[in-house]
Design an enzyme around this catalytic site. Structure first.
Site, mmCIF file in Angstrom:
data_model
loop_
_atom_site.group_PDB
_atom_site.id
_atom_site.type_symbol
_atom_site.label_atom_id
_atom_site.label_comp_id
_atom_site.label_asym_id
_atom_site.label_seq_id
_atom_site.Cartn_x
_atom_site.Cartn_y
_atom_site.Cartn_z
ATOM 1 N N GLY D 148 0.824 -1.201 0.000
ATOM 2 C CA GLY D 148 0.000 0.000 0.000
ATOM 3 C C GLY D 148 0.858 1.251 0.000
ATOM 4 N N CYS D 149 0.220 2.376 -0.251
ATOM 5 C CA CYS D 149 0.962 3.631 -0.365
ATOM 6 C C CYS D 149 1.502 4.079 0.989
ATOM 7 C CB CYS D 149 0.084 4.709 -1.005
ATOM 8 S SG CYS D 149 -1.558 4.885 -0.278
ATOM 9 N N TYR D 150 0.626 4.195 1.982
ATOM 10 C CA TYR D 150 1.121 4.560 3.315
ATOM 11 C C TYR D 150 2.171 3.551 3.794
ATOM 12 C CZ TYR D 150 -2.747 7.950 4.070
ATOM 13 O OH TYR D 150 -3.619 9.004 4.009
ATOM 14 N N THR D 152 4.297 1.817 2.241
ATOM 15 C CA THR D 152 5.604 2.008 1.605
ATOM 16 C C THR D 152 6.360 3.167 2.249
ATOM 17 O OG1 THR D 152 4.830 1.101 -0.498
ATOM 18 C CG2 THR D 152 6.745 2.573 -0.588
ATOM 19 N N ALA D 153 5.686 4.303 2.390
ATOM 20 C CA ALA D 153 6.366 5.473 2.955
ATOM 21 C C ALA D 153 6.783 5.229 4.401
ATOM 22 C CB ALA D 153 5.450 6.699 2.861
#
Lengths: 342, 342, 342, 342
Positions: D148-150, D152-153
């Site tokens: 997911g995007c969150y 990954t960060a």
């Protein structure tokens, strides 16, 4: 009618004062100073005020501020401290929207603001203008240090927890997001629309001037020093501050009830129902702080969400609220506007 | 106190009516209908109204609209025409913010709106609620067709030129830019922030429903048909309409004097000094239309710049202005708010 | 590899050149000058270039521009005209992204740009770098006047109509909307996010420097002078120009076929299907101009919608396209990037 | 050329895959499915792809996905788990950009995603596609759970601290801000521009689906469970995630050196110089994660700033990176684009 003077009317806090005072039933702006724009009608620089504000900018000399009942300083840091004493001597009350009188430790102030303080003797007299904490002192004050925008959102968010003594005070976190108007109406590249729009960044992680102000306020509530990590972020919007606050619970408590009780009588602090997520736009243009308190997954971390309009409750609105208290007016006089949504 | 009902309070014109009426000294909202949200407090759906609006949504049946003095329809097109007659029969005045009664030629209306008209007999009675043109008729009207947002900006911009008969009426151009709130509070992909932000486009060039409304209004002013090219554009902002109008001058005239004279007594039309460029933000949240008139390089093309807040002078504010006229109140009652800037 | 120098690499056209040239298979940036930032890595000022651009800013003296094959001037107006001759004498080709060589009538240029021209002798030699009009001349040019952003969008939009001689040339209207990056990376109050976001305004209606450039270009296509009203608007977005063009048809024509035929071989002009409305985001970051042509309600007014990215086809991309032509490379070398959407 | 199929090409991750694959030298999109848009050219729905992508949407039946080398699922949650087994049986590799295979504990997945898992047997086989952690496993995987995007960060931001075991793992805080494209291309009121622009809010504080994914990843790095408070916020921008991470240091360490060493060989993780504040726009359109690590006032709280483009490194770019690894291509193939700034 209270006679009002404004020193420095060309910035965002100045024009916001003018907007609010134009609708105030018991105050009248007699003078707005600007060396640069002296002679120009205020409404020529700010056409949104056409039909509402008829005054022109004047030089400080012409402005006869000593004939006012109250003078607001909507200036850069370092101006009010040079001019406040003379006004006070003339019987004029002073509300400084800049930082000159916010930090009681003058040496600390000089370190963060990078200049010598011109009126250290006044620092002790100045009352920190957060009505939800200092209402009675404000009523009788001659000189108000109007709080910073981040400090208002953060202090009101942490207040019930700190006062109740139920969180560990040594590792508080305040992750704050501000609209770009918080940077002022200054020609700087980083605040250009092509630089700041459609992007997001932190700044000042190593240290921001609002850190000592927040720490001082929280320590006063706690009765002892606190540890705080404060990270401000620049958000691609015009107005608004969203503070996301983290603290570790050390005592069980009904957080929702705690917040509702603490702010029960407060006209300008709105505790949202449990489970809420306040949006900054819900206070756009209004002198309101909306707060929600969460305890994710029932763990021991409290998360508080606190939103204000940085130019209103975070600056000009709170200044008017302080003026109302100082002059015995209804605290909400001139501050009844409904937030603009969408 | 005027008793007000609002049919359809969950869209942008509905919530804007609530914002304006919350500050109105002589009107009180008795009912807001929404079949979908019936039972929910209005301020739960729109937290910006917390502390200002206490009413809950109700079903049309519960709402007892026939006991109101006036009912606003902030509904999609096609609703007011079904319900207006019953309300009028009950002695209730009706202000329709949708398009049901704007076009006097019913066949033309049916062509553009794609449905049969349910109350053609009322079309003739309805008064087009543009006070700067129809003030006297509005005062005595039972049923108001509140103008569209583009039509308000365009008609007020062209009005002095057309009335004076000094431009060629057959090739007028209205290049209009609207904020996205003009598309309403409807879940549609094209209005999502990732679709509409940081981009700009025209739409409806082949034909937009506001075209016949504008043409009808201009023709009435001119006393004969006009030719108009109308191109609307979607602009990456929340509120605001900017109309850029082009016409060819056929008679020499002092355009600035013409505009100032025509709007001399108008509280809500502000003619800017010669050479000005109005910004939409200068009317954000206010019921004002600001206009500047130009004649580039002294040629025979007149360029008029006309800005409004599409939700205020372009919808809810003008509706309140009409209500004020209908009930003999001060025209500006409840409409004195200062625009929010920045 | 073509050796490239860039004079003035700290503005938006400069950094956009760096972005495009970093991906160019046959060009290499040898030097980027900035007196102010000399010694600093370009990627330190523009972190988006980290990992892609390794060069540092240098002073003009250090830059040894005379050893380059081509030098781009991404400078304010008035710089290239002082330095071009020396570079040309050294055998370096010059592409000026500013306006110094765009207007063939030197007196006209001096009137609009408010300074004396330092190299009037070069004005006649300079080739106006609009490849869709001047491709052959560009191939052999030593000195290119890269077109302005508005002029690119407007000329490409009007081109087929004017060349075909089917519209009245005396009352053309170009209503243009630009993102704020068009104002450059300069610290100016009007371009701050809190000033320019969520608002819309026209500017320069009385006269904008791109007006004579557009008029000159259209006149060249028409073979005789044209009359043009040009109104630029500031749009709350970062990149993008949308030109909405109005002309009166004097001869019947199949407009869609006309546009498709004129641009059949053009890699960077995309004629959309009939009925389309191009969005500026559809060309974000790309060297493409997308065009749609309309004839509302079958009347005699033609409406052309023309969009570009002001920093690419309106500046740096077109400059690279010109470089490709001048050096016999594939015209699209380095310009194949897909627009970023959303 | 690798033959690629995309299931669900009408959302933001789908169109971003198309943008990236259009520029990929060793991959070719053979089919893009959409039941709703079947038959329409992809570039008709997304004009930014005109001239770059010629394929049309097809129904899943027509698409002959089993003839592809790899199929990406750019679908809502719950689709890939129904279709992956058949593709794997046909020898096709599968990369799921949704969440179906991200959580190894099927019961946990079912709790957060509110549905029964259709292919629990595949969950154990799926490799979590975070190359900086799982590169070798990815190379030989048949089935990738793209992060997911969150997650990954956040994971890339915490990774060096957790692996080194120098922070207390029980009270981590991830305060994350996402652009609105993270909500997908779905018609929902809360993501409309007039709702989401010029405002900021938290959401899902009580619990967000990315929480268990992040906790699982951090626990794997730590070798034991971690405690995490995760607060996502909706930010008024199109693309970008900014994660602000807080952890308490329990061992002294040179944080800058630690981060630089951990990511020394990583092409897509960029550790900024000490004292930096990454902006989301510095990675706009690029597969890069930029990280800065801070220790404010030398205290024991570490603050990590981590930014990605949620649609690239947070979705489609990372998926292409995984594809490159699976097929033995250069890891950066097709991913060399320079971020778009401004």
């Amino acid at each position: 009618m209270i006679k009002v003077g404004i020193v420095g009317g060309t910035g965002y806090t100045g024009v916001e004062l003018l907007r609010l005072l134009a609708a105030h039933p018991q105050a009248r702006v007699m003078a707005v100073t600007s060396r640069k724009e002296a002679g120009m009608k205020v409404a020529e620089l700010f056409p949104s005020l056409r039909g509402h504000v008829d005054v022109a900018f004047s030089t400080p000399d012409e402005a006869r501020l000593s004939e006012c009942d109250v003078v607001f300083f909507a200036t850069p840091n370092g101006i009010a401290m040079q001019e406040a004493q003379a006004l006070l001597d003339a019987g004029v009350r002073v509300i400084d929207l800049a930082a000159d009188f916010r930090i009681r430790d003058v040496a600390e102030w000089e370190k963060w603001y990078g200049m010598a303080h011109a009126a250290p003797a006044l620092v002790g007299e100045a009352v920190y203008g957060l009505p939800e904490v200092n209402r009675e002192a404000i009523r009788s004050a001659r000189l108000i240090a109007n709080p910073g925008c981040y400090p208002t959102a953060v202090q009101l968010g942490f207040l019930p927890l700190i006062e109740a003594g139920i969180v560990e005070p040594d590792h508080l976190v305040a992750d704050c997001k501000s609209g770009v108007s918080g940077a002022g109406r200054k020609a700087e590249v980083h605040a250009l629309l092509p630089e700041a729009a459609d992007s997001f960044k932190a700044y000042g992680v190593a240290g921001h001037r609002h850190l000592p102000e927040i720490r001082q306020g929280l320590a006063r509530m706690a009765g002892s020093p606190v540890g705080l990590t404060f990270v401000p972020h620049l958000t691609p919007m015009i107005r608004g501050i969203h503070a996301t606050l983290y603290a570790r619970l050390k005592v069980e408590a009904d957080l929702q009830a705690l917040y509702e009780a603490r702010y029960a009588g407060e006209r300008f602090v709105d505790v949202l129902p449990a489970g809420s997520h306040p949006e900054t736009r819900s206070v756009r243009g209004a002198n309101t702080c909306r707060i929600a308190v969460h305890r994710p997954q029932g763990g021991d971390t409290v998360v508080v969400l606190s939103v204000i309009d940085n130019l209103v409750k975070g600056a000009a609105g709170q200044a008017v609220q302080n003026m109302n208290l100082m002059f015995g007016l209804a605290e909400e006089a001139g501050l009844g506007g409904v937030p603009l949504m969408p």
